[in-house]
Design a protein around this motif. Structure first.
Motif, mmCIF file in Angstrom:
data_model
loop_
_atom_site.group_PDB
_atom_site.id
_atom_site.type_symbol
_atom_site.label_atom_id
_atom_site.label_comp_id
_atom_site.label_asym_id
_atom_site.label_seq_id
_atom_site.Cartn_x
_atom_site.Cartn_y
_atom_site.Cartn_z
ATOM 1 N N THR A 190 0.837 -1.198 0.000
ATOM 2 C CA THR A 190 0.000 0.000 0.000
ATOM 3 C C THR A 190 0.874 1.251 0.000
ATOM 4 O OG1 THR A 190 -0.145 0.105 2.408
ATOM 5 C CG2 THR A 190 -1.818 -1.200 1.258
ATOM 6 N N ALA A 191 0.284 2.345 -0.459
ATOM 7 C CA ALA A 191 0.974 3.643 -0.460
ATOM 8 C C ALA A 191 -0.072 4.742 -0.447
ATOM 9 C CB ALA A 191 1.878 3.775 -1.684
ATOM 10 N N VAL A 192 0.347 5.934 -0.040
ATOM 11 C CA VAL A 192 -0.516 7.112 -0.019
ATOM 12 C C VAL A 192 0.035 8.130 -1.008
ATOM 13 C CG1 VAL A 192 -1.311 9.074 1.356
ATOM 14 C CG2 VAL A 192 -1.294 6.788 2.352
ATOM 15 N N PHE A 193 -0.857 8.683 -1.823
ATOM 16 C CA PHE A 193 -0.473 9.695 -2.809
ATOM 17 C C PHE A 193 -1.219 10.981 -2.461
ATOM 18 C CE2 PHE A 193 -0.002 10.412 -7.720
ATOM 19 C CZ PHE A 193 0.682 11.589 -7.469
ATOM 20 N N SER A 194 -0.507 11.913 -1.836
ATOM 21 C CA SER A 194 -1.066 13.238 -1.546
ATOM 22 C C SER A 194 0.085 14.227 -1.555
ATOM 23 C CB SER A 194 -1.778 13.255 -0.189
ATOM 24 O OG SER A 194 -0.842 13.295 0.876
ATOM 25 N N SER A 195 -0.228 15.491 -1.446
ATOM 26 C CA SER A 195 0.830 16.507 -1.471
ATOM 27 C C SER A 195 1.722 16.428 -0.244
ATOM 28 C CB SER A 195 0.210 17.910 -1.581
ATOM 29 O OG SER A 195 -0.669 18.150 -0.505
ATOM 30 N N ASP A 196 1.297 15.710 0.793
ATOM 31 C CA ASP A 196 2.139 15.529 1.978
ATOM 32 C C ASP A 196 3.156 14.415 1.768
ATOM 33 O OD1 ASP A 196 0.664 17.441 3.667
ATOM 34 O OD2 ASP A 196 -0.945 15.966 3.512
ATOM 35 N N THR A 197 2.745 13.330 1.117
ATOM 36 C CA THR A 197 3.641 12.186 0.942
ATOM 37 C C THR A 197 4.525 12.331 -0.289
ATOM 38 O OG1 THR A 197 1.934 10.980 -0.293
ATOM 39 C CG2 THR A 197 2.018 10.652 2.089
ATOM 40 N N VAL A 198 4.095 13.136 -1.265
ATOM 41 C CA VAL A 198 4.930 13.402 -2.451
ATOM 42 C C VAL A 198 4.988 14.919 -2.640
ATOM 43 C CG1 VAL A 198 4.687 11.220 -3.672
ATOM 44 C CG2 VAL A 198 2.881 12.880 -3.869
ATOM 45 N N PRO A 199 5.802 15.599 -1.837
ATOM 46 C CA PRO A 199 5.786 17.065 -1.819
ATOM 47 C C PRO A 199 6.456 17.726 -3.012
ATOM 48 C CG PRO A 199 7.463 16.226 -0.319
ATOM 49 C CD PRO A 199 6.721 15.029 -0.832
#
Length: 720
Positions: free
Chosen positions: A501-510
């Motif tokens: 699993t992974a999270v894609f948001s502006s926090d995890t991929v800045p």
């Protein structure tokens, strides 16, 4: 006497007049140094005229700067944009000069031979260096590698005077794109669209177009082929492709590089300042044919702009909310009109304003009705949470869990979409009910478990999560309420511990680099379940992705935003459109408490026209955009009384006007931001009313003190 009107970067409503001294050659678009008080300031010449005299003594231009001249059409665009947005024209001109404010790249240090000098001791290694160098120059490390020697050999020849170091100014080299490098195979709809766009470009006149294609229909291939034909017909033509998100640029740059055999120029805030200066100078000199960038790329000084593409034209990110307030899509259309160019607005879910213009015949309508190749649109189902609610403190219903498990068993990928960053959107005290907010701001603090901090997404304020409630002092009483993507990912890991699993948001991929790495991992099949915000909902192609699960389909439908229904429909259609983009069929499941909502029913039925017709009818009944126009005045100050007084003064000074209403003043929904109190007034006008003229007259009647900031937002997209 010759007088020059000069745009200077100050919040003043017009250009300043200066005398052009005898013998000084000055023209429109020149950059000049002019006196302003005790200092010299850079400005752009907007007009030069002859006068017989003046009733006031004008200061003289100090000098014409040795910097490139802005093309006349760029100056025309700057002045038009300032009038349309009611911005200071000098500040708008400053946006066009942004690239020149960056430092020049450091000169490149190279090594070259000094005449016919030879080393006193010509060893084999030294001879190899001289043979590899010949009569050209090259960087020292490159020379050592070419001669297969150590850097010490090159240094020895430098110390002996056989070689010398020279510095060469770094000039960006943008190789000319090859239109015949790798042409795509187009289906009939794509070929017709590409041909129509190329034909319009060749006619060298203003032609606005809507490229309307379902997700995965190959809009990018169509407009790149059109660009190739335009460049083949005119090798000096320039093409601008605007994207709403920096994260999307790299994927498009790779596609352009593959298609044309060379990379385009890149323009956005993530590009290093020296590189931005190189791009600016290359665009102005006509040495750069293709630019891919964010909305600010509209202000570059194009020498021969023939085609503008606005990809994902519906996206709200094209609206700049701070500083110069403008909508990139609308300014792109204006820039194309001023340049006599073709502009293509591309989207699978066009904005209602763009659809209205297409229906009215203002825009030529190009349609791509099917997915490219073997791919088909996903089936969309609604999961009624009233019938099958999630367990307490969980967010995925049993049908959603089963669908994820089935997808995993087939070795396929799942995207779980929730447009909410962090772990939980609200943190409250279970003892006294206090909700934590940012200091001097009405915005709630969002818990981020990965970093262990509470963050305000409006101001950027962050703090460690306290152990005690700041209101009642109770220990360990602060609890998260509601889900964010981090909390959903935590649930997924508990349910499917074997899944990657992974999270894609502006926090995890800045930044762009980390976003590209995660996108590549997903494309390579290294992730089984991706939990994502809208960062992953558009522009990405994941061949193994067959299930999209929307965790909270009702999220965007709450509140009184004019565009809530439209924005939700667009976002969910874009998100669900990530599924089944290759040879495997896809499906999308939307969890909702209101499956009877018209937006969700239209999505499930795949009936965009039904949604558009219903939404258009509501807008027409209320004379709201696109049937009417809006403008907002936002007042803010640290002094609440000063804001209140200016708001009252504005309310009392409203000019008489027909087919126009003013609402307010009222507290903004976010009435306190960074310690500043905020009030809003909203203007609604019929389409044929001169809204900007009304605003100019109105604002001229009220003096706003320096302690109060007034922002004018023509055609607002945010109502916070």
């Amino acid at each position: 006497m010759k007088v020059a009107s000069v745009l200077i970067p100050l919040p003043v409503p017009e250009a300043f007049d200066y005398e052009a001294p005898e013998g000084l050659d000055v023209a429109r678009g020149d950059q000049v140094a002019v006196p302003l008080g005790p200092r010299l300031i850079r400005g752009v010449v907007a007009e030069v005229r002859e006068t017989t005299g003046s009733n006031r003594r004008l200061k003289a231009i100090d000098q014409v700067l040795d910097d490139p001249r802005l093309p006349e059409r760029t100056v025309d665009f700057v002045e038009w944009a300032a009038r349309w947005t009611l911005s200071a024209p000098g500040e708008m001109a400053s946006a066009a000069l942004k690239g020149l404010r960056a430092p020049r790249p450091r000169p490149e240090r190279r090594v070259r031979r000094v005449g016919d000098r030879v080393p006193a001791r010509p060893t084999a290694a030294r001879t190899a260096v001289l043979e590899a160098l010949g009569r050209k120059s090259m960087p020292g490390p490159d020379l050592a590698r070419a001669a297969d020697v150590s850097s010490g050999v090159v240094k020895g020849l430098l110390d002996e005077g056989v070689l010398e170091i020279i510095e060469i100014e770094a000039i960006a080299a943008f190789d000319a794109p090859d239109p015949d490098h790798a042409p795509a195979t187009l289906n009939p709809d794509q070929a017709a669209a590409a041909g129509a766009i190329a034909e319009a470009v060749g006619a060298r006149g203003f032609v606005p177009m809507l490229l309307d294609g379902v997700t995965g229909s190959g809009k990018t291939e169509a407009y790149l082929e059109a660009a190739a034909r335009a460049l083949k017909a005119d090798p000096d033509a320039q093409v601008l492709i605007l994207l709403p998100e920096i994260a999307l640029t790299q994927a498009l740059i790779e596609r352009i590089s593959a298609r044309f055999g060379t990379a385009p120029a890149e323009w956005h805030s993530g590009v290093a300042p020296p590189r931005r200066r190189q791009v600016w100078e290359a665009v102005q000199a006509g040495r750069c044919n293709i630019v891919v960038g964010a909305r600010s790329a509209l202000f570059l000084p194009y020498a021969n702009l023939r085609l503008i593409i606005v990809d994902e034209e519906h996206d709200g990110s094209f609206k700049q909310e701070e500083g110069l307030v403008y909508h990139g899509r609308d300014l792109a259309v204006a820039r194309a009109r001023i340049e006599g160019a073709t502009v293509v607005l591309a989207s699978a879910t066009p904005s209602l304003e763009t659809l209205w213009n297409a229906h009215q015949g203002r825009y030529r309508w190009l349609k791509l009705g099917a997915r490219h190749g073997a791919a088909v649109l996903p089936e969309i189902g609604l999961l009624d949470l009233r019938a099958a609610p999630p367990d307490p403190q969980t967010w995925l219903s049993q049908p959603m869990r089963e669908a994820i498990g089935e997808t995993l068993a087939r070795g396929e990928q799942t995207l779980l979409f929730l447009n909410r960053r962090g772990y939980a959107p609200v943190v409250l005290c279970r003892v006294c009910g206090h909700r934590l907010t940012a200091p001097d701001t009405d915005s709630w603090l969002v818990e981020h478990r990965y970093t262990g901090r509470l963050v305000c997404h409006l101001t950027g304020f962050s703090m460690a999560k306290p152990r005690t409630c700041p209101s009642c002092g109770a220990e360990d009483s602060l609890v998260p309420v509601g889900p964010g993507v981090e909390r959903v990912e935590e649930e997924v890991r508990n349910l499917f511990p074997q899944a990657r699993t992974a999270v894609f948001s502006s926090d995890t991929v800045p930044d762009g680099k980390s976003a590209r790495a995660l996108i590549q991992s997903m494309a390579d099949g290294e992730i089984d379940i991706l939990v994502a915000t809208q960062a992953a909902a558009k522009g990405h192609n994941f061949p193994r992705l067959t299930l999209v699960g929307v965790v909270d389909a009702d999220l965007g439908l709450r509140g009184g935003d004019l565009r809530a229904a439209e924005r939700t429909f667009q976002l969910l259609m874009q998100a669900t459109g990530r599924a089944g983009r290759a040879d495997k069929p896809g499906r999308a499941l939307l969890q909702t408490w209101t499956p009877e909502h018209p937006v969700l029913m239209a999505l499930a039925a795949g009936d965009r026209d039904a949604f558009v017709d219903a939404e258009m009818a509501e807008r027409e009944a209320a004379s709201l955009p696109p049937y009417g126009r809006l403008a907002a005045l936002i007042l803010s100050s640290e002094n609440a009384q000063a804001v209140e007084k200016v708001a009252r003064d504005l309310a009392e000074a409203i000019p008489n006007a027909e087919r126009l209403e003013v609402y307010g003043p009222a507290d903004a929904p976010l009435a306190l931001v960074r310690g500043r109190r905020r009030k809003r007034l909203l203007v609604r006008a019929d389409r044929d009313v001169d809204l900007q003229g009304f605003l100019r007259v109105w604002l001229s009647r009220v003096k706003v003190p320096a302690s109060v900031r007034l922002n004018v937002d023509v055609d607002p997209y945010s109502f916070l």
